[in-house]
Design a protein around this motif. Structure first.
Motif: not given
Lengths: 91, 520
Positions: B411-426
């Motif tokens: 159903h997703a018309k768009e995806f959010m792209i996250y970057e995970a690093t040892p200091t957190g997700a953004r």
């Protein structure tokens, strides 16, 4: 003969806005040049305005019926590259 | 929304908040005077786009320059990318459409003229639209985007209407680089080419920027990132526009596919990967960077990510009777309600932030709380045990909002792209699934939407969604992207970090795996 607009025109209005003799109008599917009003920009500008702003290769023909902006002249894309993509069904 | 813990806010690597790219790109970093002016502008504020709607009207089809990423011929019903539009309107039609939309979508705050050509290369049509709207709908903010060539001649007139935001596309400040992006300009009644032409265009852009700032008009700058052409140069662009007073820089990825028929598309120029884009945006860190741009169509209508353009075609609005005075009253009430809600949320967030600081000070292992349906995870404590030099991983997330993984993959018309690093997700960006033609036979393209989606997500190592069917599951796995439906209804940042930890513990982040190819 006046300048003419071919069926490659995308109706972007640009030529109409710059024509010094107001010879260009919006037609059904493309813009059209009124041959009585077109002066080839003689007396107004050194170069014809419609041909100088048109972004579509092959859309403007001069008073001799020749294409003013031939394939590749505006986009820099080699015409054979376009032909190859057309042959592949991509364009 | 100001709900970060103190560590994250000061952390150069970014924050773990769900709807924010980094501390520097959030509107909270802007001075109050500017924040107040853009608080109800859905395109400028990642937060405002959840509340307010915008529309673009296509009254400006003519252009006075050529860009190598643009093809003026292209117009396809399935197409959805900047500069493309299906229906060019007269100023009168545009005003009628705007009034109809503003009456039907009371959250609407902003009307933009963004092409498909250059609005200021069409001054008569653009300004007639603005003139009528500033009379008939004085509560609507007007916006304009321009390539800048005609801008210095138009600043005076722009300042006369409700235009307090202008976007200038500046892809270079060096004419040698500009000449590789712009094959020609139409200047002083003739077509000009080469470095000389680029020099004129670039000077006009910067002069226009300075003139707008002098008038007190806010200026955002868009730059298209073109690998190998201006990618190494855009940091310099960012510095220059910041020095001249632009308040926001939006570096956008080049969109170039052969079927678009653009110079770059046809010549095989690639667009940047998300990783390259993010690295550049981080490198421009002194400037406020915009990271939530959806690269809307030039005739988009409604809330971002939910285009309602088809509901308001000329045929559909023709029979509508609009009482704009009544509509304006309703809009004012709706906006007051939205602002009251936002203030309430902000106060609660501030309160929660204070609590969070108290709790983290007391050394609690993990804090997780929810307000107004938005869960906020304070994950920093939870990250201990992850080596600091672990490589970053990109993940795609299907979400309908509220900061949760709450959408079915299909159903997703768009995806959010996250970057995970040892200091957190953004959050580093958004990607639309049906950005181009959906692949039916009319466009001569056999690729299915699913295949396109998978290709688009090829630099992600996992997809987090609430549910996913067998077929996409298999195809994602085959493409080396791990489908994951185990974190349904969980807060995004926490889930991303949980999957990151699983990848680490499963050995997927070992040194040998760092060579995983990142494709475009």
């Amino acid at each position: 003969m006046s300048y003419q607009i071919s069926d490659l025109c995308v109706s972007c209005h640009a030529c109409m806005d710059v024509c010094p003799t107001k010879a260009i109008a919006q037609g059904e599917s493309r813009f059209v040049i009124d041959s009585r009003a077109c002066s080839h920009c003689d007396g107004d500008y050194a170069v014809s305005q419609c041909a100088s702003i048109c972004p579509v290769e092959g859309a403007i023909l001069d008073q001799f019926g020749e294409v003013v902006n031939p394939p590749g002249s505006l986009t820099g894309i080699p015409p054979e590259r376009i032909a190859a993509l057309v042959a592949e069904g991509i364009l | 929304m100001d709900v970060f813990g103190p560590d994250q806010q000061n952390d150069a690597a970014g924050c773990t908040q769900v709807s924010c790219g980094s501390s520097k790109d959030h509107v909270d970093a802007l001075p109050d005077s500017i924040r107040d002016r853009i608080k109800d502008h859905p395109c400028y504020s990642e937060e405002a786009h959840h509340h307010y709607a915008r529309m673009h009207v296509a009254v400006a089809p003519a252009c006075n320059i050529q860009c190598n990423y643009c093809n003026r011929k292209y117009d396809c019903a399935n197409e959805s990318r900047p500069g493309v539009v299906s229906e060019v309107l007269t100023p009168e039609q545009a005003v009628r459409k705007t009034l109809a939309v503003a009456a039907s979508i009371p959250q609407m705050t902003v009307l933009g003229v963004a092409g498909p050509g250059d609005p200021l290369a069409n001054p008569a049509r653009t300004f007639e639209t603005f003139r009528q709207l500033s009379e008939k709908a004085p509560d609507i903010k007007l916006c304009v985007s321009t390539n800048g060539l005609a801008l210095p001649d138009c600043v005076e007139e722009l300042a006369q209407y409700n235009v307090d935001h202008v976007t200038i596309t500046i892809n270079a400040v060096d004419p040698e680089i500009g000449a590789q992006i712009y094959p020609w300009i139409f200047w002083k009644n003739r077509r000009m080419r080469g470095v000389k032409a680029a020099k004129i265009l670039l000077e006009r852009q910067l002069r226009g920027l300075e003139m707008l700032i002098e008038k007190g008009i806010l200026v955002k700058v868009n730059s298209v990132m073109i690998p190998g052409v201006n990618d190494a140069h855009l940091e310099e662009v960012s510095k220059v526009i910041r020095a001249k007073g632009a308040f926001l820089h939006n570096v956008m990825p080049l969109i170039a596919e052969a079927e678009h028929g653009t110079y770059y598309g046809v010549m095989g120029q690639r667009g940047p990967t998300q990783a390259e884009l993010t690295t550049l945006q981080d490198a421009c860190g002194d400037m406020n960077m915009m990271r939530h741009c959806r690269q809307c169509r030039a005739d988009a209508v409604g809330l971002l990510g939910e285009d309602r353009g088809e509901d308001f075609t000329l045929a559909k609005i023709d029979g509508l009777e609009i009482d704009y005075q009544a509509a304006m009253k309703e809009r004012a009430e709706v906006h007051a309600q939205i602002e009251a809600d936002r203030t309430r949320k902000k106060e609660r967030a501030a309160d929660l932030k204070a609590q969070l600081q108290l709790q983290s000070g007391a050394g609690s292992a993990r804090t997780l709380f929810t307000y107004n349906g938005l869960s906020v995870g304070q994950t920093s404590k939870d990250l201990s045990g992850l080596p600091a030099d672990l490589r970053p991983v990109q993940m795609a997330v299907a979400s309908q909002g509220q900061g949760l993984i709450n959408q079915h993959f299909g159903h997703a018309k768009e995806f959010m792209i996250y970057e995970a690093t040892p200091t957190g997700a953004r959050l580093v960006g958004h990607r639309k699934t049906e950005q181009y033609c959906s692949g039916d036979t009319s466009c001569g393209d056999g690729e299915t939407t699913l295949q396109k989606t998978i290709r688009m997500l090829s630099d992600c190592e996992a997809v987090l969604c609430s549910k996913i069917g067998f077929e996409p599951w298999d195809q994602l796995e085959a493409a080396g992207i791990a489908p994951n439906g185990e974190h349904a209804m969980e807060p995004i940042a926490d889930a991303v970090m949980a999957v990151y930890r699983e990848l680490y513990e499963g050995g997927a982040l070992d040194a040998a795996a760092t060579t995983r190819p990142i494709s475009a």
